[in-house]
Design a protein around this motif. Structure first.
Motif, mmCIF file in Angstrom:
data_model
loop_
_atom_site.group_PDB
_atom_site.id
_atom_site.type_symbol
_atom_site.label_atom_id
_atom_site.label_comp_id
_atom_site.label_asym_id
_atom_site.label_seq_id
_atom_site.Cartn_x
_atom_site.Cartn_y
_atom_site.Cartn_z
ATOM 1 N N VAL A 99 -15.643 25.967 -14.800
ATOM 2 C CA VAL A 99 -15.337 26.471 -13.456
ATOM 3 C C VAL A 99 -16.551 26.324 -12.537
ATOM 4 O O VAL A 99 -16.431 25.892 -11.386
ATOM 5 N N ALA A 100 -17.749 26.621 -13.079
ATOM 6 C CA ALA A 100 -18.965 26.503 -12.273
ATOM 7 C C ALA A 100 -19.165 25.056 -11.828
ATOM 8 O O ALA A 100 -19.478 24.789 -10.652
ATOM 9 N N LEU A 101 -18.961 24.134 -12.753
ATOM 10 C CA LEU A 101 -19.153 22.721 -12.413
ATOM 11 C C LEU A 101 -18.118 22.261 -11.390
ATOM 12 O O LEU A 101 -18.430 21.526 -10.444
ATOM 13 N N TRP A 102 -16.891 22.745 -11.571
ATOM 14 C CA TRP A 102 -15.828 22.367 -10.634
ATOM 15 C C TRP A 102 -16.165 22.880 -9.226
ATOM 16 O O TRP A 102 -16.023 22.154 -8.244
ATOM 17 N N LEU A 103 -16.636 24.115 -9.159
ATOM 18 C CA LEU A 103 -17.007 24.670 -7.854
ATOM 19 C C LEU A 103 -18.153 23.870 -7.240
ATOM 20 O O LEU A 103 -18.151 23.575 -6.044
ATOM 21 N N LEU A 104 -19.118 23.505 -8.076
ATOM 22 C CA LEU A 104 -20.252 22.719 -7.583
ATOM 23 C C LEU A 104 -19.763 21.411 -6.958
ATOM 24 O O LEU A 104 -20.190 21.023 -5.872
ATOM 25 N N LEU A 105 -18.831 20.743 -7.638
ATOM 26 C CA LEU A 105 -18.375 19.442 -7.155
ATOM 27 C C LEU A 105 -17.461 19.568 -5.937
ATOM 28 O O LEU A 105 -17.505 18.739 -5.027
ATOM 29 N N GLU A 106 -16.629 20.599 -5.924
ATOM 30 C CA GLU A 106 -15.617 20.685 -4.867
ATOM 31 C C GLU A 106 -16.119 21.415 -3.626
ATOM 32 O O GLU A 106 -15.688 21.131 -2.521
ATOM 33 N N ARG A 107 -17.005 22.366 -3.824
ATOM 34 C CA ARG A 107 -17.311 23.284 -2.733
ATOM 35 C C ARG A 107 -18.690 23.108 -2.133
ATOM 36 O O ARG A 107 -19.018 23.754 -1.152
ATOM 37 N N ARG A 166 -22.163 20.784 -0.724
ATOM 38 C CA ARG A 166 -22.556 19.544 -0.088
ATOM 39 C C ARG A 166 -23.028 18.529 -1.132
ATOM 40 O O ARG A 166 -22.690 17.353 -1.089
ATOM 41 N N LEU A 167 -23.792 19.031 -2.108
ATOM 42 C CA LEU A 167 -24.266 18.144 -3.174
ATOM 43 C C LEU A 167 -23.087 17.544 -3.932
ATOM 44 O O LEU A 167 -23.039 16.351 -4.197
ATOM 45 N N GLY A 168 -22.101 18.398 -4.247
ATOM 46 C CA GLY A 168 -20.940 17.926 -4.991
ATOM 47 C C GLY A 168 -20.180 16.855 -4.232
ATOM 48 O O GLY A 168 -19.780 15.836 -4.800
ATOM 49 N N ARG A 169 -19.993 17.091 -2.928
ATOM 50 C CA ARG A 169 -19.292 16.087 -2.120
ATOM 51 C C ARG A 169 -20.075 14.783 -2.091
ATOM 52 O O ARG A 169 -19.509 13.704 -2.191
ATOM 53 N N ALA A 170 -21.415 14.903 -1.981
ATOM 54 C CA ALA A 170 -22.248 13.697 -1.948
ATOM 55 C C ALA A 170 -22.126 12.941 -3.271
ATOM 56 O O ALA A 170 -22.046 11.710 -3.279
ATOM 57 N N LEU A 171 -22.071 13.668 -4.386
ATOM 58 C CA LEU A 171 -21.919 13.012 -5.693
ATOM 59 C C LEU A 171 -20.595 12.264 -5.753
ATOM 60 O O LEU A 171 -20.519 11.127 -6.207
ATOM 61 N N ARG A 172 -19.530 12.924 -5.258
ATOM 62 C CA ARG A 172 -18.219 12.271 -5.328
ATOM 63 C C ARG A 172 -18.158 11.062 -4.409
ATOM 64 O O ARG A 172 -17.583 10.029 -4.750
ATOM 65 N N ALA A 173 -18.767 11.200 -3.223
ATOM 66 C CA ALA A 173 -18.766 10.075 -2.289
ATOM 67 C C ALA A 173 -19.558 8.903 -2.871
ATOM 68 O O ALA A 173 -19.130 7.750 -2.797
ATOM 69 N N ALA A 174 -20.700 9.207 -3.488
ATOM 70 C CA ALA A 174 -21.540 8.150 -4.056
ATOM 71 C C ALA A 174 -20.819 7.444 -5.199
ATOM 72 O O ALA A 174 -21.023 6.260 -5.431
ATOM 73 N N ALA A 175 -19.966 8.182 -5.912
ATOM 74 C CA ALA A 175 -19.209 7.571 -6.999
ATOM 75 C C ALA A 175 -18.055 6.748 -6.442
ATOM 76 O O ALA A 175 -17.741 5.682 -6.940
#
Lengths: 238, 317
Positions: free
Chosen positions: B180-188, B190-199
């Protein structure tokens, strides 16, 4: 504002650009036209730092861009709306716009720019929870432009925004670009194959052919140039 | 009578499938970040899991640093294995994987997969045999008083009893919290969004001002860390050797593909499914065939639903 001098780019041994020079003054609308494979997209990629320059210089507000890493250039206020849109397909529309606002300046003005983007492209507000990959081509193009605007740029670079779009949608995109330039006073550098429409909007135009700038000048000059009329506008005195 | 025993066994398989499945889910989520989202092939993922298990073992058993925490010690040690392996993942990416992934291979024909395959296979061999030299081949365990204790839940018709191993249940809860913590990090964030965008699109991410190489490094290290935590949790109820990774890497890849590439939560459900199938197959099949059962189900799902259980078809055409 943007000052490119003697820029050369090579892929492997192949010259994609040779000694290209180009100037964009603050507040201007400048267009680069030319046939497929002339090196227009390469020019943009060199400005954004995705391809390395072999020679020459690129200055943005006096600052040497080539000395900066590619990802730092967006933070200077340069927005690149790439060819083929390249939206983040697995992110929602809203997240795409948020990624556009990744640089500090974009984040500070987020609320205002988002409002402006939604005013320009209301469909993006309607679709904000939708995955960008599910949008139509035209909507993706609007999103790509919105994403560019989200960083509150000082220079907006648009690479073939009309590509692959139905004529009516392409017209609408052009209208919006003109509106952004007129109402927000944003400096714009545009690459286009729809030469007539593009040049009509511009203060200055450049013609790029096989990696060389063959012609430049105010748009009236270009529009009355015989070569441009024959090759790009399909009107001539033959 | 026979029917009741079967019912009781099935109920217990169901519960332990759920518990084991959560831990499998956690390790799958770690790989999902690296393989499903960043599209980096990592054959050393199972050995990162092994390092997590040994990190917990050294913290708890060898150095005794966790003794003050009592029965919670092994679980805290499992969480601490995360940051330790995070650093290792960071270094692995910095010196090896960044050469065969990310922007450097973005436009190439195989997207760097051949290079990644060879590099991570090499890393896996080094970790396994290095582990053999450093840790020895004796099977180890991080036993806690909870490992051999169970909660008994009496329920249902005719005194059906469910056994809940305490160590496994706590490990399962820790796994859920981390997911859950990791999911929140990725979804919620700025860093998480940047990781997803970079991927999603490395080139466009660069245009947005994201340092793509750094984003990939963080994602790789994070994925390594999450799997290592799962390794630390596995260590609380299973004995292990430096070669434990091989068993788990198979489960992880199956879980990620099962859940749908590119979907973090999908990978969790994939891992959970595998836990279920494994425990249920124990009812009918000898232990040697449990992994075979996993792959029969795996193949069925791949045939019937190629985008995975939770894959979104719009993700990547």
């Amino acid at each position: 504002m943007l000052d490119i001098a003697g820029l050369s780019v090579a892929y492997g041994g192949l010259r994609a650009l040779s000694e290209v020079s180009l100037k964009v003054e603050a507040g201007q609308f400048v267009t680069v036209v030319g046939p497929n494979g002339a090196g227009k997209s390469t020019l943009f990629k060199a400005i954004s730092g995705i391809v390395p320059a072999a020679a020459g210089s690129i200055r943005f507000d006096g600052e040497d861009l080539l000395a900066r890493a590619a990802d730092r250039r967006a933070h200077l206020g340069i927005a690149h709306v790439p060819e083929g849109r390249q939206v983040f397909k697995t992110l929602t529309v809203r997240e795409n716009l948020e990624m556009g606002a990744y640089p500090e300046t974009g984040r500070r003005q987020w609320v205002r720019t988002l409002e402006r983007i939604h005013a320009l492209f209301p469909i993006l507000a309607e679709r904000h929870e939708q995955l960008a990959g599910t949008l139509s081509g035209g909507e993706q193009q609007m999103l790509a432009i919105g994403r560019g605007l989200a960083c509150a740029p000082r220079l907006l670079m648009l690479d073939e925004p009309s590509m692959g779009l139905a004529p009516a949608i392409a017209d609408m995109i052009f209208e919006r670009i003109a509106q952004i330039h007129r109402e927000d006073g944003l400096t714009i550098l545009l690459v286009e194959q729809r030469v007539a429409e593009a040049l009509e909007l511009s203060d200055r135009g450049y013609v790029l052919e096989t990696g060389r700038m063959v012609l430049e000048g105010p748009y009236q000059t270009l529009l009355s140039d015989d070569r441009v009329r024959r090759s790009y506008l399909g009107i001539g005195d033959e | 009578m026979d029917a009741q025993i079967f019912f009781e066994n099935a109920l217990n398989a169901c519960v332990s499938g759920l518990v084991i499945g959560c831990i499998y889910g956690l390790m799958c989520v770690g790989l999902s970040l690296i393989f499903g989202i960043m599209r980096v092939v990592n054959f050393a993922q199972g050995d990162l899991l092994m390092l997590g298990a040994y990190a917990a073992f050294y913290l708890v058993v060898v150095w005794g640093t966790m003794s003050a925490l009592g029965p919670a010690g092994p679980f805290v040690a499992a969480l601490l294995a995360g940051p330790i392996v995070f650093c290792l993942g960071w270094l692995l990416h910095r010196f090896l994987l960044s050469r065969v992934s990310g922007l450097r291979t973005a436009g190439s024909l195989d997207e760097g997969h051949f290079g990644q395959l060879i590099v991570t296979l090499g890393v896996a061999l080094i970790l396994q045999n290095g582990g053999l030299i450093l840790f020895g081949s004796t099977p180890r365990a991080v036993s806690t008083p909870l490992s051999s204790a169970a909660w008994l839940i009496e329920t249902g018709p005719g005194d059906t009893t469910i056994f809940l191993n305490k160590a496994r249940l706590i490990a399962c809860l820790v796994a859920l919290v981390v997911v859950v913590a990791l999911w929140l990090l990725l979804e919620r964030t700025r860093l998480g969004r940047a990781l997803r965008a970079a991927a999603d699109n490395p080139t466009a991410a660069t245009y947005m001002g994201i340092d793509v190489d750094r984003a990939h490094r963080i994602a790789f290290a994070l994925g390594s860390a999450v799997t290592a935590i799962a390794g630390g949790l596995v260590a609380t109820y299973l004995s292990f050797t430096p070669f434990m990774g091989i068993d788990f890497v198979v489960i992880m890849y199956a879980g990620v593909v099962l859940g749908g590439m590119g979907s973090l939560l999908g990978a969790f459900w994939g891992g959970l499914t595998i836990g279920f199938v494994q425990q249920f197959s124990a009812l009918a099949l000898p232990p040697q065939l449990q992994n075979a059962a996993i792959f029969v189900v795996f193949l069925l799902i791949v045939v019937l639903r190629p985008q995975g259980l939770f894959g979104r078809s719009a993700d990547r055409a």
